[in-house]
Design an enzyme around this catalytic site. Structure first.
Site, PDB file in Angstrom:
ATOM      1  N   GLU A 173      65.201  51.298  54.979  1.00  0.00           N
ATOM      2  CA  GLU A 173      64.292  51.831  53.967  1.00  0.00           C
ATOM      3  C   GLU A 173      64.545  51.189  52.611  1.00  0.00           C
ATOM      4  O   GLU A 173      63.597  50.905  51.867  1.00  0.00           O
ATOM      5  CB  GLU A 173      64.418  53.347  53.875  1.00  0.00           C
ATOM      6  CG  GLU A 173      63.354  53.972  53.001  1.00  0.00           C
ATOM      7  CD  GLU A 173      63.408  55.487  52.962  1.00  0.00           C
ATOM      8  OE1 GLU A 173      62.520  56.093  52.322  1.00  0.00           O
ATOM      9  OE2 GLU A 173      64.344  56.083  53.545  1.00  0.00           O
ATOM     10  N   LYS A 213      67.580  65.063  51.075  1.00  0.00           N
ATOM     11  CA  LYS A 213      68.232  65.458  52.332  1.00  0.00           C
ATOM     12  C   LYS A 213      69.746  65.579  52.160  1.00  0.00           C
ATOM     13  O   LYS A 213      70.421  66.181  52.998  1.00  0.00           O
ATOM     14  CB  LYS A 213      67.910  64.460  53.442  1.00  0.00           C
ATOM     15  CG  LYS A 213      66.487  64.555  53.987  1.00  0.00           C
ATOM     16  CD  LYS A 213      66.310  63.644  55.190  1.00  0.00           C
ATOM     17  CE  LYS A 213      64.912  63.729  55.774  1.00  0.00           C
ATOM     18  NZ  LYS A 213      63.912  62.998  54.974  1.00  0.00           N
ATOM     19  N   HIS A 243      68.110  67.542  57.144  1.00  0.00           N
ATOM     20  CA  HIS A 243      66.867  66.960  57.671  1.00  0.00           C
ATOM     21  C   HIS A 243      66.074  68.041  58.398  1.00  0.00           C
ATOM     22  O   HIS A 243      66.475  68.514  59.457  1.00  0.00           O
ATOM     23  CB  HIS A 243      67.223  65.815  58.614  1.00  0.00           C
ATOM     24  CG  HIS A 243      66.057  64.963  59.005  1.00  0.00           C
ATOM     25  ND1 HIS A 243      64.746  65.284  58.705  1.00  0.00           N
ATOM     26  CD2 HIS A 243      65.999  63.780  59.682  1.00  0.00           C
ATOM     27  CE1 HIS A 243      63.949  64.355  59.177  1.00  0.00           C
ATOM     28  NE2 HIS A 243      64.668  63.434  59.771  1.00  0.00           N
ATOM     29  N   PHE A 271      60.982  59.357  64.909  1.00  0.00           N
ATOM     30  CA  PHE A 271      61.250  58.735  66.198  1.00  0.00           C
ATOM     31  C   PHE A 271      59.922  58.350  66.853  1.00  0.00           C
ATOM     32  O   PHE A 271      58.949  59.102  66.801  1.00  0.00           O
ATOM     33  CB  PHE A 271      61.984  59.706  67.119  1.00  0.00           C
ATOM     34  CG  PHE A 271      63.461  59.844  66.849  1.00  0.00           C
ATOM     35  CD1 PHE A 271      64.094  59.120  65.860  1.00  0.00           C
ATOM     36  CD2 PHE A 271      64.228  60.713  67.607  1.00  0.00           C
ATOM     37  CE1 PHE A 271      65.459  59.247  65.622  1.00  0.00           C
ATOM     38  CE2 PHE A 271      65.587  60.859  67.383  1.00  0.00           C
ATOM     39  CZ  PHE A 271      66.201  60.122  66.395  1.00  0.00           C
TER      40      PHE A 271
END
Length: 413
Positions: A314, A335, A340, A399
């Site tokens: 990222e 986070k 999360h 995911f």
């Protein structure tokens, strides 16, 4: 003609607070929501801590009978929706129920219900499975329940795209209002996946931090010694309206949604594409949709999970998209405090961006002890920053290679 889309209500149930005020105060103060798991016996697990919602009283929002028939994720969704609708002034009645809809994302849905009912099926037989099992478990039920509760008859569905679920929910709601398909939308996400089965799955794939001795410092995005994410629960809901609809009602406007970008990595089931290539495309699409220059963005709420590959990919993506401006903005991860929230993370982090543009305060990324040289952007390490932020963006990656980016701007007529 495209409609401008504004935010008029916000509701939060998080690991650091059960409403907007308490959550925002905790985030600005840099308080971690991580602690040893309290709602079940976690002694058999390798990972025995998480960011649970604390002291949540469902009976503030629903009656006792209803609470027994709703999974915790749906209870979080209802609570956050009520908060948001009350702030928007739409909790009693909406002007256009046929053009007011609900989209609430959840990556997993009623996991606690699934685990409990599966146990009953295996140990006591099929006759002991609750007749409410299916409607308690399915991820779309949160959107359905909010729609029924408030008589909202517009577009109604759920988004299920792992950790991008609620970002997709807000983005698709924004598009429907912008394109004239709805006047208002109740949208966001909810998740209650802190269960033994979920943690066992994540720990066995080595995705979770294992710092049982010090949970509060376990989530450390961009730190060289990060060892995985911390699981969190909660719900975050916003009320979106066309500007025209909001002004006609005399509603208070909290901010303006100006951009949404989505992409697919088409790379790997769990790992990000090299150099965050999919994330780059989502951010570029969002900024193009917003129609603002790169240097208008003052804050990026990172997906920033505290995983080795994800944080680096990222960071590389932000550098590729923003060039030199990447070093002038804040690229932080809340986070580090909330953990999360999986499918609810995107909505919570969009809310953080909204509040940052509204207040001129950017929460810290806590637990920065040893900076990772590959994650070398300004994450507001261990400190809240006071800075005017006109435009903020939020990244969410799931995911399966699901990517979504949202942009919010401080409202100005």
């Amino acid at each position: 003609m495209a409609q401008r889309v504004v935010v008029t209500g916000l509701g939060l149930v998080t690991p650091v607070g059960n409403d907007v005020e308490s959550t925002w105060s905790a985030l600005l103060a840099g308080r971690s929501g991580a602690a040893p798991i309290a709602k079940f016996d976690a002694s058999a697990l390798q990972v025995r801590f998480a960011c649970e919602v604390k002291e949540f009283d469902a009976l503030q929002y629903i009656d006792r009978k209803e609470s027994r028939r709703l999974d915790l994720f749906a209870q979080f969704a209802i609570a956050a929706s009520q908060q948001a609708l009350v702030q928007a002034g739409l909790d009693k009645a909406v002007p256009s129920p046929d053009r007011t809809g609900v989209v609430i994302g959840s990556g997993i849905g009623g996991m606690q219900t699934f685990e409990e009912q599966c146990g009953l099926y295996l140990t006591k037989g099929p006759d002991r499975v609750s007749p409410f099992f299916v409607p308690m478990f399915i991820p779309d039920i949160a959107a359905g329940l909010v729609s029924i509760r408030y008589g909202l008859r517009g577009p109604n569905f759920a988004t299920v795209s792992a950790c991008a679920s609620s970002a997709h929910a807000i983005g698709e709601s924004y598009r429907m209002i912008r394109d004239g398909e709805a006047d208002a939308m109740v949208t966001g996400g909810a998740e209650a996946a802190i269960t033994g089965l979920t943690i066992a799955g994540f720990q066995n794939m080595r995705a979770l931090s294992s710092r049982n001795d010090d949970p509060a410092t376990a989530s450390r995005p961009f730190d060289k010694d990060r060892d995985g994410f911390v699981l969190g629960d909660g719900g975050a809901i916003v009320v979106l309206e066309s500007l025209e609809h909001a002004m006609r009602r005399g509603a208070e406007i909290l901010g303006e949604v100006i951009g949404y970008g989505a992409s697919g990595d088409a790379h790997h089931m769990t790992s990000p594409a090299p150099k965050g290539e999919g994330a780059q495309r989502a951010m570029r699409a969002c900024i193009a949709d917003a129609g603002v220059p790169l240097d208008a963005v003052g804050y990026i709420n990172a997906h920033g999970t505290s995983t080795e590959q994800g944080d680096i990919a990222e960071t590389e993506a932000v550098k590729a998209v923003f060039g030199d401006h990447a070093r002038a903005l804040i690229f932080g991860s809340t986070k580090s405090m909330t953990g999360h929230l999986l499918g609810a993370a995107g909505a919570l982090e969009f809310a953080v961006c909204l509040l940052a543009t509204r207040t001129g305060k950017v929460p810290p990324t806590i637990n920065q002890f040893t900076p990772d040289p590959e994650c070398d952007l300004d994450s507001a390490p261990n400190r809240m920053v006071e800075r005017a932020v006109d435009v903020a963006i939020s990244n969410s990656f799931g995911f399966g290679g699901h990517n979504a980016t949202l942009a919010v701007r401080r409202y100005a007529q």
